[in-house]
Design an enzyme around this catalytic site. Structure first.
Site, PDB file in Angstrom:
ATOM      1  N   GLY A 107       0.813  -1.206   0.000  1.00 37.49           N
ATOM      2  CA  GLY A 107       0.000   0.000   0.000  1.00 37.49           C
ATOM      3  C   GLY A 107       0.851   1.262   0.000  1.00 37.49           C
ATOM      4  O   GLY A 107       2.042   1.234  -0.359  1.00 37.49           O
ATOM      5  N   SER A 110       4.302   1.184   1.753  1.00 39.95           N
ATOM      6  CA  SER A 110       5.271   0.369   1.010  1.00 39.95           C
ATOM      7  C   SER A 110       5.799   1.139  -0.196  1.00 39.95           C
ATOM      8  O   SER A 110       6.985   1.014  -0.554  1.00 39.95           O
ATOM      9  CB  SER A 110       4.623  -0.938   0.560  1.00 39.95           C
ATOM     10  OG  SER A 110       4.105  -1.620   1.675  1.00 39.95           O
ATOM     11  N   ASP A 133      -7.568  -1.466   1.403  1.00 41.12           N
ATOM     12  CA  ASP A 133      -8.166  -0.139   1.622  1.00 41.12           C
ATOM     13  C   ASP A 133      -8.497   0.635   0.344  1.00 41.12           C
ATOM     14  O   ASP A 133      -9.234   1.624   0.396  1.00 41.12           O
ATOM     15  CB  ASP A 133      -7.219   0.727   2.468  1.00 41.12           C
ATOM     16  CG  ASP A 133      -7.219   0.316   3.930  1.00 41.12           C
ATOM     17  OD1 ASP A 133      -8.017  -0.559   4.290  1.00 41.12           O
ATOM     18  OD2 ASP A 133      -6.416   0.870   4.703  1.00 41.12           O
ATOM     19  N   ARG A 160     -28.216  -7.918   9.068  1.00 37.41           N
ATOM     20  CA  ARG A 160     -29.570  -7.447   8.741  1.00 37.41           C
ATOM     21  C   ARG A 160     -30.611  -8.497   9.142  1.00 37.41           C
ATOM     22  O   ARG A 160     -31.680  -8.156   9.644  1.00 37.41           O
ATOM     23  CB  ARG A 160     -29.675  -7.151   7.239  1.00 37.41           C
ATOM     24  CG  ARG A 160     -31.034  -6.673   6.810  1.00 37.41           C
ATOM     25  CD  ARG A 160     -31.392  -5.310   7.379  1.00 37.41           C
ATOM     26  NE  ARG A 160     -30.786  -4.242   6.607  1.00 37.41           N
ATOM     27  CZ  ARG A 160     -30.999  -2.942   6.834  1.00 37.41           C
ATOM     28  NH1 ARG A 160     -31.785  -2.560   7.832  1.00 37.41           N
ATOM     29  NH2 ARG A 160     -30.407  -2.042   6.107  1.00 37.41           N
ATOM     30  N   ALA A 192     -27.265  -0.278   3.720  1.00 40.00           N
ATOM     31  CA  ALA A 192     -27.185   0.315   5.065  1.00 40.00           C
ATOM     32  C   ALA A 192     -27.900   1.670   5.086  1.00 40.00           C
ATOM     33  O   ALA A 192     -27.869   2.408   4.097  1.00 40.00           O
ATOM     34  CB  ALA A 192     -25.726   0.501   5.466  1.00 40.00           C
ATOM     35  N   LYS A 220     -37.824  -0.413  11.071  1.00 41.09           N
ATOM     36  CA  LYS A 220     -37.558  -0.999  12.379  1.00 41.09           C
ATOM     37  C   LYS A 220     -36.072  -1.323  12.538  1.00 41.09           C
ATOM     38  O   LYS A 220     -35.407  -0.840  13.452  1.00 41.09           O
ATOM     39  CB  LYS A 220     -38.396  -2.261  12.567  1.00 41.09           C
ATOM     40  CG  LYS A 220     -39.902  -2.012  12.510  1.00 41.09           C
ATOM     41  CD  LYS A 220     -40.366  -1.454  13.834  1.00 41.09           C
ATOM     42  CE  LYS A 220     -41.803  -0.995  13.860  1.00 41.09           C
ATOM     43  NZ  LYS A 220     -42.800  -1.803  13.173  1.00 41.09           N
ATOM     44  N   ARG A 250     -26.500  -2.678  18.907  1.00 41.36           N
ATOM     45  CA  ARG A 250     -25.557  -3.786  18.974  1.00 41.36           C
ATOM     46  C   ARG A 250     -24.412  -3.448  18.025  1.00 41.36           C
ATOM     47  O   ARG A 250     -24.645  -2.883  16.948  1.00 41.36           O
ATOM     48  CB  ARG A 250     -26.197  -5.105  18.550  1.00 41.36           C
ATOM     49  CG  ARG A 250     -27.193  -5.662  19.560  1.00 41.36           C
ATOM     50  CD  ARG A 250     -26.487  -6.125  20.841  1.00 41.36           C
ATOM     51  NE  ARG A 250     -27.424  -6.728  21.782  1.00 41.36           N
ATOM     52  CZ  ARG A 250     -28.179  -6.064  22.661  1.00 41.36           C
ATOM     53  NH1 ARG A 250     -28.131  -4.733  22.691  1.00 41.36           N
ATOM     54  NH2 ARG A 250     -28.986  -6.708  23.480  1.00 41.36           N
TER      55      ARG A 250
HETATM   56  N1  LIG Z   1       7.718   7.141   4.710  1.00 36.92           N
HETATM   57  C1  LIG Z   1       8.297   5.936   4.584  1.00 36.92           C
HETATM   58  N2  LIG Z   1       9.592   5.822   4.232  1.00 36.92           N
HETATM   59  C2  LIG Z   1      10.189   4.630   4.095  1.00 36.92           C
HETATM   60  N3  LIG Z   1       9.553   3.446   4.271  1.00 36.92           N
HETATM   61  C3  LIG Z   1       8.265   3.487   4.623  1.00 36.92           C
HETATM   62  C4  LIG Z   1       7.565   4.729   4.799  1.00 36.92           C
HETATM   63  N4  LIG Z   1       6.290   4.439   5.136  1.00 36.92           N
HETATM   64  C5  LIG Z   1       6.204   3.089   5.193  1.00 36.92           C
HETATM   65  N5  LIG Z   1       7.379   2.508   4.871  1.00 36.92           N
HETATM   66  C6  LIG Z   1       7.687   1.077   4.850  1.00 36.92           C
HETATM   67  O1  LIG Z   1       6.615   0.333   4.273  1.00 36.92           O
HETATM   68  C7  LIG Z   1       6.086  -0.559   5.251  1.00 36.92           C
HETATM   69  C8  LIG Z   1       4.621  -0.758   5.025  1.00 36.92           C
HETATM   70  O2  LIG Z   1       3.956   0.482   5.216  1.00 36.92           O
HETATM   71  P1  LIG Z   1       2.530   0.528   5.925  1.00 36.92           P
HETATM   72  O3  LIG Z   1       2.084   1.943   5.918  1.00 36.92           O
HETATM   73  O4  LIG Z   1       2.629  -0.151   7.238  1.00 36.92           O
HETATM   74  O5  LIG Z   1       1.600  -0.420   5.047  1.00 36.92           O
HETATM   75  P2  LIG Z   1       1.026  -0.242   3.556  1.00 36.92           P
HETATM   76  O6  LIG Z   1       2.126  -0.399   2.590  1.00 36.92           O
HETATM   77  O7  LIG Z   1       0.030  -1.360   3.477  1.00 36.92           O
HETATM   78  O8  LIG Z   1       0.392   1.130   3.511  1.00 36.92           O
HETATM   79  C9  LIG Z   1       6.460   0.067   6.585  1.00 36.92           C
HETATM   80  O9  LIG Z   1       6.458  -0.845   7.627  1.00 36.92           O
HETATM   81  C10 LIG Z   1       7.858   0.580   6.276  1.00 36.92           C
HETATM   82  O10 LIG Z   1       8.785  -0.483   6.277  1.00 36.92           O
HETATM   83  O1  LIG Z   2      -3.073  -5.337  10.773  1.00 42.41           O
HETATM   84  P1  LIG Z   2      -2.799  -4.054  11.471  1.00 42.41           P
HETATM   85  O2  LIG Z   2      -1.353  -3.765  11.559  1.00 42.41           O
HETATM   86  O3  LIG Z   2      -3.513  -4.006  12.771  1.00 42.41           O
HETATM   87  O4  LIG Z   2      -3.396  -2.879  10.581  1.00 42.41           O
HETATM   88  C1  LIG Z   2      -4.746  -2.679  10.361  1.00 42.41           C
HETATM   89  C2  LIG Z   2      -4.887  -1.786   9.159  1.00 42.41           C
HETATM   90  O5  LIG Z   2      -4.414  -2.466   8.016  1.00 42.41           O
HETATM   91  C3  LIG Z   2      -5.366  -2.407   6.966  1.00 42.41           C
HETATM   92  O6  LIG Z   2      -6.078  -3.634   6.960  1.00 42.41           O
HETATM   93  C4  LIG Z   2      -4.680  -2.226   5.650  1.00 42.41           C
HETATM   94  O7  LIG Z   2      -3.996  -1.002   5.655  1.00 42.41           O
HETATM   95  P2  LIG Z   2      -2.614  -0.832   4.921  1.00 42.41           P
HETATM   96  O8  LIG Z   2      -2.814  -1.282   3.529  1.00 42.41           O
HETATM   97  O9  LIG Z   2      -2.294   0.632   5.022  1.00 42.41           O
HETATM   98  O10 LIG Z   2      -1.602  -1.680   5.595  1.00 42.41           O
HETATM   99  C5  LIG Z   2      -6.289  -1.252   7.370  1.00 42.41           C
HETATM  100  O11 LIG Z   2      -7.569  -1.341   6.799  1.00 42.41           O
HETATM  101  C6  LIG Z   2      -6.301  -1.389   8.847  1.00 42.41           C
HETATM  102  O12 LIG Z   2      -6.619  -0.153   9.450  1.00 42.41           O
END
Ligand SMILES: Nc1ncnc2c1ncn2[C@@H]1O[C@H](COP(=O)(O)OP(=O)(O)O)[C@@H](O)[C@H]1O
Ligand SMILES: O=P(O)(O)OC[C@H]1O[C@](O)(COP(=O)(O)O)[C@@H](O)[C@@H]1O
Length: 327
Positions: A107, A110, A133, A160, A192, A220, A250
């Site tokens: 994401g 990364s 996401d 539901r 929803a 309801k 709930r």
């Molecule tokens: N600003 C950044 N600079 C360098 N590496 C980063 C940065 N942000 C995230 N990373 C690296 O990418 C990894 C994954 O990022 P994260 O935000 O946790 O998940 P995602 O890639 O799913 O958004 C982090 O644990 C880190 O190793």
């Molecule tokens: O598994 P973790 O570290 O608790 O992170 C939960 C988060 O990761 C996600 O599943 C995926 O987010 P990223 O792709 O930024 O890692 C989010 O929807 C959620 O908020």
């Protein structure tokens, strides 16, 4: 189109795992092997690069994984990459291993890591969008989003049933700390009454007023889909606010269930096409790009532009049309 300098490529899955990452790995490895490239799979994202933990991936090593959730390479959040020393070490290790190019499936974070790495390492880098996401610019869709959506939708349908039986208000929290894509599409698909997302300011008074209106109109059972990051305190706070006005609720927090499971057809398709496209892009000499899907086309967008793309917001007009649908 062959890039004569490309012999050994690395691949890793990083950040939150997403259904379809395995399908993507399969496509990458098979396409690379077809073009006589060697593939090194780093374990647990950037951590594998830092610790030198990897495996050679051949065509057979990715057999029978297209349908599996998770990632055979493992994933991780690797804090060392947030510091220059960590990035420099990763670059040094990639050089030491003779890696010519790196494919990063993950994401936003990364992709930030990939950009940082490109400042210290001269190899080619291509990112592939892998997160449930759907919050990455440079692509319409991310690998894993469609599967997470189906899981969340199934939960709404089940809630539901029981909500109807008891005339209850159910609050379902879905993932998305910063992005409302899952909540929005789940809410629309599941019928929803209310959808709360981080992109829209949370206003408890509006929700209460509407609940009163629904009840006055004879509705309801009510379902409210709440994104994790919709407000401080998440779904528990929303429950407190609604109960404070005398309504029983709930709450169901779906959590990591949304991250697992066999990828649905669209995620397998997206993962496969982008995996092939990413390797073809490396062979064509491309670097520092995100391999994404815009409309029907595979597109390369510079990683920095993809990260800066503020237009990739969920379509909030869906909140407006939901006013009609929830009547
Ligand atoms: N600003 C950044 N600079 C360098 N590496 C980063 C940065 N942000 C995230 N990373 C690296 O990418 C990894 C994954 O990022 P994260 O935000 O946790 O998940 P995602 O890639 O799913 O958004 C982090 O644990 C880190 O190793
Ligand atoms: O598994 P973790 O570290 O608790 O992170 C939960 C988060 O990761 C996600 O599943 C995926 O987010 P990223 O792709 O930024 O890692 C989010 O929807 C959620 O908020």
């Amino acid at each position: 189109m062959n890039n004569q300098r490309l012999h050994r490529i690395g691949v890793l899955t990083s950040g939150g795992d997403a259904p379809g990452m395995n399908a993507c790995l399969r496509a990458i490895v098979r396409t690379a092997v077809y073009h006589n490239l060697e593939v090194i799979g780093f374990q647990h994202g950037y951590r594998g690069v830092l610790l030198g933990e990897y495996q050679v991936l051949d065509a057979r090593s990715v057999a029978n994984i297209i349908q599996r959730g998770g990632t055979i390479l493992g994933s991780a959040r690797c804090p060392e990459m947030h510091h220059a020393e960590g990035v420099e070490r990763a670059a040094k290790n990639l050089k030491g291993l003779g890696i010519d190019a790196l494919l990063v499936i993950g994401g936003n974070g990364s992709m930030q890591g990939a950009v940082s790495l490109s400042e210290h390492w001269s190899g080619q880098i291509i990112g592939l969008p892998g997160t449930i996401d759907n919050d990455l610019g440079g692509t319409d869709w991310t690998i894993g989003f469609f599967t997470a959506l189906d899981t969340a939708l199934d939960a709404v349908d089940r809630l539901r049933d029981t909500a109807d039986a008891f005339d209850r208000i159910f609050l379902l929290e879905v993932m998305g700390r910063h992005a409302g894509w899952i909540a929005l599409f789940t809410g629309i698909g599941g019928g929803a009454e209310e959808i709360l997302i981080p992109e829209q300011a949370y206003d408890p008074e509006t929700i209460i007023t509407r609940i009163k209106e629904y009840r006055a109109r004879g509705k309801k059972s009510l379902v409210v889909v709440v994104a994790e990051g919709a407000c401080n305190g998440g779904v528990q706070q929303v429950a407190v606010d609604i109960e404070g006005h005398g309504f029983e609720t709930r709450t169901c927090v779906l959590g990591h269930v949304q991250r697992g499971g066999s990828p649905v057809a669209l995620d397998r398709y997206l993962a496969t096409e982008l995996g092939v496209f990413a390797v073809q892009s490396l062979l064509a000499g491309e670097t520092q790009m995100l391999a994404g899907k815009l409309g029907q086309a595979n597109q390369l967008v510079p990683l920095r532009e993809a990260l800066a793309d503020r237009n990739h917001q969920p379509p909030t007009h869906l909140l407006k049309i939901n006013r009609f649908l929830a009547t």
